[in-house]
Design a protein around this motif. Sequence first.
Motif, PDB file in Angstrom:
ATOM      1  N   UNK A 220       0.829  -1.208   0.000  1.00  0.00           N
ATOM      2  CA  UNK A 220       0.000   0.000   0.000  1.00  0.00           C
ATOM      3  C   UNK A 220       0.860   1.254   0.000  1.00  0.00           C
ATOM      4  N   UNK A 221       1.882   1.274   0.836  1.00  0.00           N
ATOM      5  CA  UNK A 221       2.705   2.472   0.950  1.00  0.00           C
ATOM      6  C   UNK A 221       3.562   2.717  -0.283  1.00  0.00           C
ATOM      7  N   UNK A 222       4.105   1.657  -0.887  1.00  0.00           N
ATOM      8  CA  UNK A 222       4.951   1.881  -2.065  1.00  0.00           C
ATOM      9  C   UNK A 222       4.129   2.391  -3.242  1.00  0.00           C
ATOM     10  N   UNK A 223       2.894   1.919  -3.374  1.00  0.00           N
ATOM     11  CA  UNK A 223       2.069   2.397  -4.489  1.00  0.00           C
ATOM     12  C   UNK A 223       1.752   3.875  -4.331  1.00  0.00           C
ATOM     13  N   UNK A 224       1.558   4.317  -3.095  1.00  0.00           N
ATOM     14  CA  UNK A 224       1.295   5.737  -2.851  1.00  0.00           C
ATOM     15  C   UNK A 224       2.562   6.573  -2.952  1.00  0.00           C
TER      16      UNK A 224
ATOM     17  N   UNK B 190       4.136   7.256  -6.328  1.00  0.00           N
ATOM     18  CA  UNK B 190       3.410   8.276  -7.075  1.00  0.00           C
ATOM     19  C   UNK B 190       3.772   9.672  -6.593  1.00  0.00           C
ATOM     20  N   UNK B 191       4.043   9.816  -5.308  1.00  0.00           N
ATOM     21  CA  UNK B 191       4.420  11.124  -4.770  1.00  0.00           C
ATOM     22  C   UNK B 191       5.746  11.618  -5.325  1.00  0.00           C
ATOM     23  N   UNK B 192       6.570  10.698  -5.845  1.00  0.00           N
ATOM     24  CA  UNK B 192       7.887  11.078  -6.359  1.00  0.00           C
ATOM     25  C   UNK B 192       7.805  12.074  -7.513  1.00  0.00           C
ATOM     26  N   UNK B 193       6.671  12.111  -8.203  1.00  0.00           N
ATOM     27  CA  UNK B 193       6.524  13.049  -9.318  1.00  0.00           C
ATOM     28  C   UNK B 193       6.444  14.484  -8.795  1.00  0.00           C
ATOM     29  N   UNK B 194       5.987  14.650  -7.569  1.00  0.00           N
ATOM     30  CA  UNK B 194       5.893  15.979  -6.965  1.00  0.00           C
ATOM     31  C   UNK B 194       7.143  16.342  -6.173  1.00  0.00           C
ATOM     32  N   UNK B 195       7.728  15.338  -5.516  1.00  0.00           N
ATOM     33  CA  UNK B 195       8.935  15.581  -4.718  1.00  0.00           C
ATOM     34  C   UNK B 195       9.737  14.287  -4.638  1.00  0.00           C
ATOM     35  N   UNK B 196      10.910  14.279  -5.276  1.00  0.00           N
ATOM     36  CA  UNK B 196      11.770  13.092  -5.262  1.00  0.00           C
ATOM     37  C   UNK B 196      12.408  12.965  -3.880  1.00  0.00           C
ATOM     38  N   UNK B 197      12.355  11.770  -3.317  1.00  0.00           N
ATOM     39  CA  UNK B 197      12.922  11.552  -1.984  1.00  0.00           C
ATOM     40  C   UNK B 197      14.449  11.618  -2.030  1.00  0.00           C
ATOM     41  N   UNK B 198      15.005  12.402  -1.158  1.00  0.00           N
ATOM     42  CA  UNK B 198      16.451  12.639  -1.084  1.00  0.00           C
ATOM     43  C   UNK B 198      17.124  11.481  -0.333  1.00  0.00           C
ATOM     44  N   UNK B 199      18.092  10.782  -0.970  1.00  0.00           N
ATOM     45  CA  UNK B 199      18.754   9.658  -0.294  1.00  0.00           C
ATOM     46  C   UNK B 199      19.585  10.072   0.918  1.00  0.00           C
ATOM     47  N   UNK B 200      19.953  11.337   0.982  1.00  0.00           N
ATOM     48  CA  UNK B 200      20.709  11.825   2.139  1.00  0.00           C
ATOM     49  C   UNK B 200      19.761  12.085   3.312  1.00  0.00           C
ATOM     50  N   UNK B 201      18.639  12.721   3.031  1.00  0.00           N
ATOM     51  CA  UNK B 201      17.672  13.029   4.087  1.00  0.00           C
ATOM     52  C   UNK B 201      16.889  11.787   4.519  1.00  0.00           C
TER      53      UNK B 201
ATOM     54  N   UNK C 296      14.169   5.268   3.571  1.00  0.00           N
ATOM     55  CA  UNK C 296      13.077   5.300   2.601  1.00  0.00           C
ATOM     56  C   UNK C 296      13.569   4.955   1.206  1.00  0.00           C
ATOM     57  N   UNK C 297      14.652   5.575   0.783  1.00  0.00           N
ATOM     58  CA  UNK C 297      15.182   5.345  -0.561  1.00  0.00           C
ATOM     59  C   UNK C 297      15.652   3.904  -0.726  1.00  0.00           C
ATOM     60  N   UNK C 298      16.309   3.357   0.298  1.00  0.00           N
ATOM     61  CA  UNK C 298      16.757   1.964   0.241  1.00  0.00           C
ATOM     62  C   UNK C 298      15.569   1.012   0.159  1.00  0.00           C
ATOM     63  N   UNK C 299      14.505   1.329   0.871  1.00  0.00           N
ATOM     64  CA  UNK C 299      13.277   0.513   0.845  1.00  0.00           C
ATOM     65  C   UNK C 299      12.629   0.534  -0.541  1.00  0.00           C
TER      66      UNK C 299
END
Length: 221
Positions: A162-166, A169-180, A184-187
Amino acid sequence: MGKLVLYGIEMSPPVRATVLTLKALNIPYEFKFVNLFEEHDKEEYRRINPTGTVPALDDNGQFISDSHAINAYLVSKYGKDDSFYPKDLVKRAAVDQLLHYDTGVVFERTLRYIARPIFLENKTNIPQYKIDMIVEVYETVNNFLKDKPYVVGNHLTIADFSLISSISTLQVYLVSDPIKYPNLVAWIKRLEQLPYYEEANGKPGKKAEEMIRAKNIKIVP
């Protein structure tokens, strides 16, 4: 096993979460497209799911709606074991917590809150405070993933689906920063390696991203 029919729109995050579950369980099913932008189709579909949302599942005449309820049902009825949705009450509560978080926060307060104005009202300016809500989601999920590979522990569950599908999709608005957000990014990368991920979530997610980008969205103060 009776014939399973999944109603939905492939690009929908909740639909993708259910497809991930079906693929993980290796359950054959038929997919029926529902055009929620056509009033006739929408009214016909409400006979199956009165809320008018996707997905809905027809299991040999038994109709179930909401991806979280569907996914729990599928594991409980068709899973070879309970690893995706544990029977242990403490472990199940941990999964349920994340499912409710996805429903009430990730999807409702971020995805739907942003996507609905874009597609139904043609509002392409996204206020910064809505992006800040996505930041809160990234921070929260990153914390859930501290010292563990999946959101509730060492095993993949329907909460991850459920969380990965959501979140994908959010990545189009804000890409998750691997440093911050290293957890999350590894998951995300870990789930992308699942043999059924690309078909179930990757390709339809990219189509949704293309539709959003075509709207020429802008982030405004």
